[in-house]
Scaffold this motif. Structure first.
Motif, PDB file in Angstrom:
ATOM      1  N   TYR A 118       0.839  -1.098   0.164  1.00  0.00           N
ATOM      2  CA  TYR A 118      -0.010  -0.145  -0.074  1.00  0.00           C
ATOM      3  C   TYR A 118       0.868   1.188   0.167  1.00  0.00           C
ATOM      4  CZ  TYR A 118      -4.184  -2.602   1.124  1.00  0.00           C
ATOM      5  OH  TYR A 118      -5.188  -3.559   1.368  1.00  0.00           O
ATOM      6  N   PHE A 119       0.404   2.118  -0.767  1.00  0.00           N
ATOM      7  CA  PHE A 119       1.093   3.537  -0.660  1.00  0.00           C
ATOM      8  C   PHE A 119       0.060   4.465  -0.244  1.00  0.00           C
ATOM      9  CE2 PHE A 119       3.408   2.505  -4.758  1.00  0.00           C
ATOM     10  CZ  PHE A 119       4.106   1.535  -4.303  1.00  0.00           C
TER      11      PHE A 119
ATOM     12  N   PHE B  72      -7.730   2.787   7.336  1.00  0.00           N
ATOM     13  CA  PHE B  72      -7.068   1.394   7.056  1.00  0.00           C
ATOM     14  C   PHE B  72      -7.472   0.813   8.568  1.00  0.00           C
ATOM     15  CE2 PHE B  72      -3.581   3.466   4.672  1.00  0.00           C
ATOM     16  CZ  PHE B  72      -3.933   2.735   3.624  1.00  0.00           C
ATOM     17  N   LYS B  73      -7.748   1.559   9.544  1.00  0.00           N
ATOM     18  CA  LYS B  73      -8.171   0.852  10.942  1.00  0.00           C
ATOM     19  C   LYS B  73      -9.667   0.222  10.655  1.00  0.00           C
ATOM     20  CE  LYS B  73      -6.808   2.716  14.603  1.00  0.00           C
ATOM     21  NZ  LYS B  73      -6.469   3.331  15.937  1.00  0.00           N
ATOM     22  N   GLU B  74     -10.475   1.032  10.186  1.00  0.00           N
ATOM     23  CA  GLU B  74     -11.552   0.514  10.135  1.00  0.00           C
ATOM     24  C   GLU B  74     -11.837  -0.791   9.385  1.00  0.00           C
ATOM     25  OE1 GLU B  74     -13.711   4.120   8.231  1.00  0.00           O
ATOM     26  OE2 GLU B  74     -13.724   5.168  10.099  1.00  0.00           O
ATOM     27  N   ARG B  75     -10.985  -0.929   8.196  1.00  0.00           N
ATOM     28  CA  ARG B  75     -10.950  -2.056   7.508  1.00  0.00           C
ATOM     29  C   ARG B  75     -10.171  -3.381   7.973  1.00  0.00           C
ATOM     30  NH1 ARG B  75      -9.095   1.142   1.989  1.00  0.00           N
ATOM     31  NH2 ARG B  75     -10.908   2.474   1.648  1.00  0.00           N
TER      32      ARG B  75
ATOM     33  N   SER C 252       3.663   9.118  10.420  1.00  0.00           N
ATOM     34  CA  SER C 252       3.328   7.848  10.674  1.00  0.00           C
ATOM     35  C   SER C 252       2.723   7.470  12.177  1.00  0.00           C
ATOM     36  CB  SER C 252       4.921   6.997  10.746  1.00  0.00           C
ATOM     37  OG  SER C 252       5.914   7.771  11.706  1.00  0.00           O
ATOM     38  N   LYS C 253       2.748   8.847  13.014  1.00  0.00           N
ATOM     39  CA  LYS C 253       2.318   8.737  14.608  1.00  0.00           C
ATOM     40  C   LYS C 253       0.850   8.321  14.342  1.00  0.00           C
ATOM     41  CE  LYS C 253       1.372  13.850  14.363  1.00  0.00           C
ATOM     42  NZ  LYS C 253       2.445  13.953  13.287  1.00  0.00           N
ATOM     43  N   TYR C 254       0.117   8.584  13.135  1.00  0.00           N
ATOM     44  CA  TYR C 254      -1.408   8.292  13.034  1.00  0.00           C
ATOM     45  C   TYR C 254      -1.704   6.702  12.870  1.00  0.00           C
ATOM     46  CZ  TYR C 254      -2.205  13.329  12.736  1.00  0.00           C
ATOM     47  OH  TYR C 254      -2.072  14.798  13.002  1.00  0.00           O
ATOM     48  N   TYR C 255      -0.564   5.986  12.543  1.00  0.00           N
ATOM     49  CA  TYR C 255      -0.543   4.606  12.193  1.00  0.00           C
ATOM     50  C   TYR C 255      -0.006   3.805  13.018  1.00  0.00           C
ATOM     51  CZ  TYR C 255      -1.120   6.455   7.309  1.00  0.00           C
ATOM     52  OH  TYR C 255      -1.758   7.368   6.192  1.00  0.00           O
TER      53      TYR C 255
END
Length: 482
Positions: A175-176, A197-200, A430-433
């Motif tokens: 993924y990009f 992404f989290k919802e999936r 990246s902190k959100y991931y």
């Protein structure tokens, strides 16, 4: 005699640890490389010419330029847009999915952002080339975004384009995720993409973003060997607003305890009278131990035996602003406000204190520290709320596969570099991931010296074409290995 035996055993212990860490092959000189970048500098130049500037005053942001950038990617990388799934929820985000041959394995996520900071002149400093001209001259590409970080985005797209042309399919799904507002916190771009992404229910084997680089001539003890600083952890971020309130009035009749500005000044003095405690994090320990084979014997003994030389290392690191920031939470009073006229006593004064939080500290621990220091003063403290606050982000314990993948790819693209763990001072998208993987790797495969680093968010940002070629080789090697 027992004392002599003790000393001998002590030095034996130091050397045992040294030789244990010294058994590595030396970095080699760069091997001849096949050129995969024909036309790539011109593509990046085209992207540089789109001034996707993020402004703190968001009314100044031109979202049409963000959309133009998104559309230009379609034109420049047709195979990517033919074979990869693409989502464009709004001007601030783009997602690509490259389905792998083994989709049951955990996917990999690559991050980048396509916004840049403004490129206005700074005092007497002038750009030698137009910051949004995308000029290529004497094997150098000039412009805002060449280093931060349109180059990384373009590396990903060009590598995928080239490999698709060759009929390649990745083993894992790749993924990009590209954000359009990282320079002003990423709240509209990366934060929303991460939520999707989290919802999936997605979980990634590794997430890679910007952060560390390949530092050249910046660590004198390494001689001419560049150091690939692979960011495995990231400092946290918080800004506190400290406020003093009182009665306003005429300056001819000041209160006995002083004005609110005086109270605020006492508070600033108290919190600034001593730095936060120093600490060698696992990433800094790993960095120093990784340098052992490539430094002089005395320094190698020190780096190999941090258990004993820890106080000495922290003392040495404390002597420089750049290294001191790697071993402690930093605090900086960046804004002070109070009073409007010389003959009026203000009723309120305040300041902003910005912190980059070392792993091992938290927002709450800083708050408790300040509450103790400010006790007895009529001051209030709160999160300033201008930027998302977060605690430090560290990898899951024992997680190092991302680091190993990056190091293996570097052995092909930059074999002369010493690859070591690193702690990233700044804040990235990246902190959100952080909840979607066991390890976030923050690294950009560009060889930079101090002058290059200073041009990021400064003037005369540029990148050599050789750097671009080797960056492409890195990503090609990495994609194939994954």
């Amino acid at each position: 005699m027992p004392f002599i035996i003790f000393i001998l055993l002590f030095f034996l212990l130091l050397f045992i640890r040294y030789f244990k860490l010294n058994g590595k092959d030396s970095p080699t000189t760069a091997a001849p490389r096949e050129n995969h970048s024909a036309g790539f500098p011109e593509k990046l130049s085209t992207l540089i010419q789109i001034p996707t500037v993020s402004w703190t005053d968001q009314d100044k942001v031109d979202t049409n330029l963000l959309v133009k950038f998104q559309d230009e990617l379609v034109r420049l990388f047709p195979l990517v847009h033919k074979h990869l799934e693409r989502e464009v929820p709004d001007p601030y985000g783009i997602v690509y999915q490259w389905t792998g041959t083994h989709p049951e394995e955990e996917p990999i996520l690559f991050l980048a952002h396509y916004d840049v900071v403004p490129a206005e002149e700074q005092g007497d400093e002038n750009w030698q080339k137009s910051p949004f001209g995308g000029i290529i001259e004497k094997e150098i590409l000039w412009g805002r975004g060449t280093l931060d970080i349109k180059s990384q985005l373009a590396f990903l797209m060009e590598t995928a384009e080239t490999l698709l042309q060759e009929g390649f399919s990745p083993r894992r799904t790749l993924y990009f995720a590209f954000g359009g507002d990282e320079e002003i916190s990423g709240a509209r771009g990366a934060q929303k993409l991460a939520m999707k992404f989290k919802e999936r229910g997605l979980r990634f084997a590794m997430i890679m973003d910007e952060g560390g680089v390949i530092a050249r001539n910046m660590l004198s003890f390494l001689g001419d060997k560049p150091a690939a600083l692979i960011g495995l952890a990231e400092k946290g971020y918080v800004t506190f607003k400290i406020t003093a309130k009182g009665e306003s009035g005429h300056s001819s009749m000041p209160p006995a305890a002083g004005t609110v500005i005086a109270t605020l000044a006492r508070g600033i003095t108290r919190i600034g009278d001593r730095r936060h405690p120093s600490l060698l994090t696992p990433q800094i320990r790993g960095m120093l131990e990784g340098f052992v084979p490539w430094v002089s014997l005395p320094l190698g003994l020190v780096f190999a035996n941090i258990w004993f030389f820890n106080p000495l290392i922290r003392l040495i690191f404390s002597g420089s602003r750049s290294t001191d920031s790697l071993i402690r939470t930093t605090q900086a009073v960046t804004v002070v406000q109070g009073g409007e006229q010389e003959n009026i006593i203000p009723g309120e004064a305040g300041c902003l204190v910005n912190h980059r939080i070392l792993p091992g500290n938290t927002i709450e621990s800083i708050k408790k520290r300040y509450m103790r220091k400010l006790k007895g003063l009529n001051l209030t403290m709160e999160d300033a709320g201008n930027w998302p606050s977060n605690n430090p982000i560290e990898p899951e314990k024992g997680e190092n596969r991302g680091f190993n993948w990056i190091r293996e790819a570097l052995q092909e693209s930059h074999p002369e570099a010493v690859a070591v763990p690193f702690l990233v001072n700044g804040s990235t998208d990246s902190k959100y991931y952080k909840d979607l993987t066991g390890q976030i790797v923050r690294f950009t495969p560009l060889i930079l010296n101090q002058e290059d680093i200073n041009s990021i968010h400064g003037v005369n940002e540029k990148v050599s074409l050789e750097n671009l070629e080797r960056g492409l080789q890195f990503y090609r090697s990495l994609f194939v290995k994954l």
